[in-house]
Design a protein around this motif. Structure first.
Motif, PDB file in Angstrom:
ATOM      1  N   ASP A 194       0.829  -1.198   0.000  1.00  0.00           N
ATOM      2  CA  ASP A 194       0.000   0.000   0.000  1.00  0.00           C
ATOM      3  C   ASP A 194       0.869   1.256   0.000  1.00  0.00           C
ATOM      4  N   ALA A 195       0.205   2.403  -0.031  1.00  0.00           N
ATOM      5  CA  ALA A 195       0.936   3.669  -0.134  1.00  0.00           C
ATOM      6  C   ALA A 195       1.882   3.888   1.036  1.00  0.00           C
ATOM      7  N   SER A 196       1.457   3.519   2.250  1.00  0.00           N
ATOM      8  CA  SER A 196       2.309   3.770   3.414  1.00  0.00           C
ATOM      9  C   SER A 196       3.609   2.984   3.339  1.00  0.00           C
ATOM     10  N   SER A 227      11.622   7.942  -8.410  1.00  0.00           N
ATOM     11  CA  SER A 227      11.500   6.647  -9.065  1.00  0.00           C
ATOM     12  C   SER A 227      10.503   5.754  -8.332  1.00  0.00           C
ATOM     13  N   LEU A 228      10.511   5.834  -7.011  1.00  0.00           N
ATOM     14  CA  LEU A 228       9.589   5.037  -6.209  1.00  0.00           C
ATOM     15  C   LEU A 228       8.153   5.507  -6.434  1.00  0.00           C
ATOM     16  N   PHE A 229       7.957   6.817  -6.549  1.00  0.00           N
ATOM     17  CA  PHE A 229       6.614   7.336  -6.835  1.00  0.00           C
ATOM     18  C   PHE A 229       6.135   6.849  -8.201  1.00  0.00           C
ATOM     19  N   ASP A 230       7.031   6.845  -9.180  1.00  0.00           N
ATOM     20  CA  ASP A 230       6.671   6.322 -10.508  1.00  0.00           C
ATOM     21  C   ASP A 230       6.280   4.847 -10.429  1.00  0.00           C
ATOM     22  N   LEU A 231       6.953   4.098  -9.542  1.00  0.00           N
ATOM     23  CA  LEU A 231       6.647   2.675  -9.391  1.00  0.00           C
ATOM     24  C   LEU A 231       5.245   2.476  -8.815  1.00  0.00           C
ATOM     25  N   ILE A 232       4.856   3.306  -7.834  1.00  0.00           N
ATOM     26  CA  ILE A 232       3.498   3.217  -7.288  1.00  0.00           C
ATOM     27  C   ILE A 232       2.481   3.398  -8.413  1.00  0.00           C
ATOM     28  N   ASN A 233       2.690   4.420  -9.220  1.00  0.00           N
ATOM     29  CA  ASN A 233       1.748   4.709 -10.304  1.00  0.00           C
ATOM     30  C   ASN A 233       1.696   3.580 -11.327  1.00  0.00           C
ATOM     31  N   SER A 234       2.865   3.073 -11.711  1.00  0.00           N
ATOM     32  CA  SER A 234       2.881   2.023 -12.730  1.00  0.00           C
ATOM     33  C   SER A 234       2.225   0.745 -12.219  1.00  0.00           C
ATOM     34  N   MET A 235       2.419   0.417 -10.949  1.00  0.00           N
ATOM     35  CA  MET A 235       1.779  -0.763 -10.380  1.00  0.00           C
ATOM     36  C   MET A 235       0.266  -0.584 -10.336  1.00  0.00           C
ATOM     37  N   GLU A 239      -1.534   1.346 -12.299  1.00  0.00           N
ATOM     38  CA  GLU A 239      -2.041   1.314 -13.672  1.00  0.00           C
ATOM     39  C   GLU A 239      -2.042  -0.092 -14.252  1.00  0.00           C
ATOM     40  N   SER A 240      -1.196  -0.974 -13.708  1.00  0.00           N
ATOM     41  CA  SER A 240      -1.136  -2.353 -14.205  1.00  0.00           C
ATOM     42  C   SER A 240      -2.245  -3.224 -13.623  1.00  0.00           C
ATOM     43  N   GLY A 241      -3.048  -2.659 -12.711  1.00  0.00           N
ATOM     44  CA  GLY A 241      -4.173  -3.417 -12.177  1.00  0.00           C
ATOM     45  C   GLY A 241      -4.054  -3.790 -10.718  1.00  0.00           C
ATOM     46  N   ARG A 242      -2.954  -3.426 -10.063  1.00  0.00           N
ATOM     47  CA  ARG A 242      -2.804  -3.728  -8.637  1.00  0.00           C
ATOM     48  C   ARG A 242      -3.472  -2.595  -7.856  1.00  0.00           C
ATOM     49  N   SER A 243      -4.782  -2.738  -7.696  1.00  0.00           N
ATOM     50  CA  SER A 243      -5.619  -1.639  -7.217  1.00  0.00           C
ATOM     51  C   SER A 243      -5.293  -1.192  -5.799  1.00  0.00           C
TER      52      SER A 243
END
Length: 298
Positions: free
Chosen positions: A140-142, A162-170, A172-176
């Motif tokens: 999760d975000a925390s 880079s870590l923030f980009d990873l949250i977004n990409s995950m 967008e890939s469906g990991r709600s």
């Protein structure tokens, strides 16, 4: 023999006490449960299997009671034990497999163990392992926020972004369940203000404002304050007017029913700082006084 419910209750009470001696008692009780699990007669009806929740309570205690590298290592050892049970199978395996909270607590234990590169590397290693080896678990975000916070303390703005980009990409890939929250967003904005050193160019500042205006998560007062403060410290000719424009936007949004962006003392003082640094503006004294009166009237 103690029942699972009673054992878990005692451990929970110890962890809530937040004292080192109570943490050690909780760990001792968990050790008793683990040793009973390993007895030669696993068919006993009174066998206690340490459940995921029980492990997580102790992991939480290790992460938050006197954080240290030693406690982070102890937390990771327990996580390794949970993973081993999960992989080995058996009577208790199904009940004590690690979940997303297990990984979050160990990552938190490492990020709180010290503001140094080793802590960041260990926390990132656990996060990467969770993402690659446990695709059914969504951090999760925390989980991300604790590591982003440490990266910023260490001046590692590139890693934080880079870590923030990873949250977004995950996400967008469906990991709600992996989605940035307002804390993630504000950490990202802070990283953007620091990525080029102390002074930002006009292009940098305009990019920062564009990100602020197009956030997927509604900004709060801190989001605006980060950008206003960046304008104040930029020493750009446009800084004072752009800072006041953002202050105006906060007040306007607040009047239209968004109390989360109501300007606070920091919003006004940062704007005043931007004005005072406008050496080219002859009337900056009276301008700053006008903003100060607005603060008093708010």
């Amino acid at each position: 023999p103690i029942s699972f419910a009673r054992a878990a209750g005692v451990i929970k009470a110890c962890i809530r006490s937040r004292g080192r001696q109570y943490l050690e008692r909780a760990i001792g009780l968990l050790d008793d449960m683990r040793s009973q699990q390993q007895r030669k007669n696993p068919s006993r009806a009174d066998l206690i299997c340490p459940a995921t929740q029980t492990y997580n309570l102790v992991l939480y205690g290790l992460a938050n009671t006197e954080p240290s590298p030693e406690n982070a290592k102890r937390a990771e050892t327990l996580l390794r034990e949970m993973i081993a049970h999960h992989e080995r199978g058996g009577r208790c395996a199904a009940s004590c497999s690690p979940d997303s909270n297990s990984f979050r607590q160990v990552i938190t234990a490492w990020t709180k163990s010290g503001s140094n590169a080793s802590a960041a590397e260990n926390a990132r290693r656990i996060l990467d392992e969770m993402i690659s080896d446990f695709p059914m678990l969504d951090p999760d975000a925390s989980t991300f926020n604790s590591l982003m916070t440490l990266y910023l303390k260490l001046g590692k703005t590139r890693e934080a972004l880079s870590l923030f980009d990873l949250i977004n990409s995950m996400h967008e890939s469906g990991r709600s369940d992996t989605t940035p929250d307002i804390y993630s967003v504000n950490l990202m904005l802070t990283a953007m203000t620091k990525r080029r050193g102390s002074l930002l160019s006009l292009e940098d500042m305009e990019a920062l404002e564009e990100v602020l205006e197009n956030l997927a998560v509604p900004p709060d007062d801190k989001s605006y304050n980060i950008v206003i403060d960046a304008w104040a410290k930029s020493n750009l000719r446009e800084a004072a007017s752009r800072a006041e424009q953002l202050l105006d936007t906060m007040e306007e949004k607040c009047r239209h029913g968004d109390p989360n962006v109501a300007p606070d003392g920091y919003s006004f003082t940062s704007t005043i700082n931007a004005i005072e640094r406008s050496r080219h503006h002859r009337a900056r004294g009276s301008w700053a006084e006008q903003v100060f009166r607005r603060m008093k009237d708010t």
